[in-house]
Design an enzyme around this catalytic site. Structure first.
Site, PDB file in Angstrom:
ATOM      1  N   GLU A  62      57.223  66.098  15.433  1.00 50.70           N
ATOM      2  CA  GLU A  62      56.635  67.417  15.212  1.00 50.70           C
ATOM      3  C   GLU A  62      56.800  68.323  16.422  1.00 50.70           C
ATOM      4  O   GLU A  62      57.057  69.516  16.290  1.00 50.70           O
ATOM      5  CB  GLU A  62      55.152  67.250  14.882  1.00 50.70           C
ATOM      6  CG  GLU A  62      54.454  68.518  14.500  1.00 50.70           C
ATOM      7  CD  GLU A  62      53.039  68.248  14.039  1.00 50.70           C
ATOM      8  OE1 GLU A  62      52.141  68.978  14.494  1.00 50.70           O
ATOM      9  OE2 GLU A  62      52.825  67.330  13.233  1.00 50.70           O
ATOM     10  N   ASP A  63      56.653  67.750  17.599  1.00 50.47           N
ATOM     11  CA  ASP A  63      56.670  68.555  18.826  1.00 50.47           C
ATOM     12  C   ASP A  63      57.988  68.517  19.589  1.00 50.47           C
ATOM     13  O   ASP A  63      58.247  69.400  20.401  1.00 50.47           O
ATOM     14  CB  ASP A  63      55.555  68.092  19.770  1.00 50.47           C
ATOM     15  CG  ASP A  63      54.175  68.365  19.216  1.00 50.47           C
ATOM     16  OD1 ASP A  63      54.048  69.210  18.308  1.00 50.47           O
ATOM     17  OD2 ASP A  63      53.216  67.712  19.681  1.00 50.47           O
TER      18      ASP A  63
END
Length: 190
Positions: A62-63
């Site tokens: 996600e990051d």
């Protein structure tokens, strides 16, 4: 209780490499502290080594890299870990979708989590929600300044997660999240 092997050590090193320069929004604390906290909660709840590894890696796609990162996690740590990490991911795009839309979709997804994914996802939310509660107690309303959403939306998100997690099977971590959310409500005067 499961034994943590060299795979866990390798996952910690990998998580540190991925998030080494990343800090917690609004605090400046090394982000790896959050990952260690989530892994600790998973381990204390009786989680498997795969679950503990997924806890360390749950935010990596996600990051830091999306589907390519997930493929790398699958190659290094296996399908079980990658499946849990995928279940914990609420955005695959950069920039991310709008906060409210993303969180509503994740709460809906959470209703169908398998037990291992439920444990890791709930541990992540326990760690995050407790940070909010602790900050509300220590710095008051300033705690909300680091978020991209308002307090009522954030609280509604956590309330919806408790309901979704209960639908997925519940458990001690879901009960703990519910208690923390009620603590946030009290701090907000609800």
């Amino acid at each position: 209780m499961p034994t943590l092997t060299r795979r866990f050590d390798d996952a910690f090193v990998y998580a540190h490499e991925v998030h080494g320069t990343h800090t917690r929004k609004g605090t400046g604390a090394p982000y790896v502290g959050h990952l260690m906290g989530v892994a600790s909660i998973v381990i204390d709840d009786g989680g498997s080594e795969d679950e503990a590894i997924a806890a360390l890696l749950h935010d990596a796609p996600e990051d830091r890299g999306g589907r390519e990162r997930l493929d790398d996690i699958r190659t290094r740590f296996g399908d079980a870990v990658a499946g849990i990490v995928e279940d914990c991911t609420d955005s695959w795009s950069t920039p991310k979708e709008p906060w409210l839309e993303r969180k509503r979709q994740y709460a809906e997804h959470a209703r169908r989590l398998a037990p291992s994914s439920l444990r890791v996802s709930a541990a992540d939310k326990v760690h995050n929600a407790y940070a909010i509660l602790r900050d509300l107690r220590n710095i008051g309303e300033k705690a909300w300044e680091r978020f991209n959403a308002g307090p009522d939306d954030i609280l509604a998100y956590y309330q919806s997660l408790v309901r979704s997690y209960r639908e997925a099977g519940g458990g001690r971590l879901v009960d703990e999240l519910d208690r923390i959310v009620r603590g946030i409500e009290r701090e907000m005067g609800y």
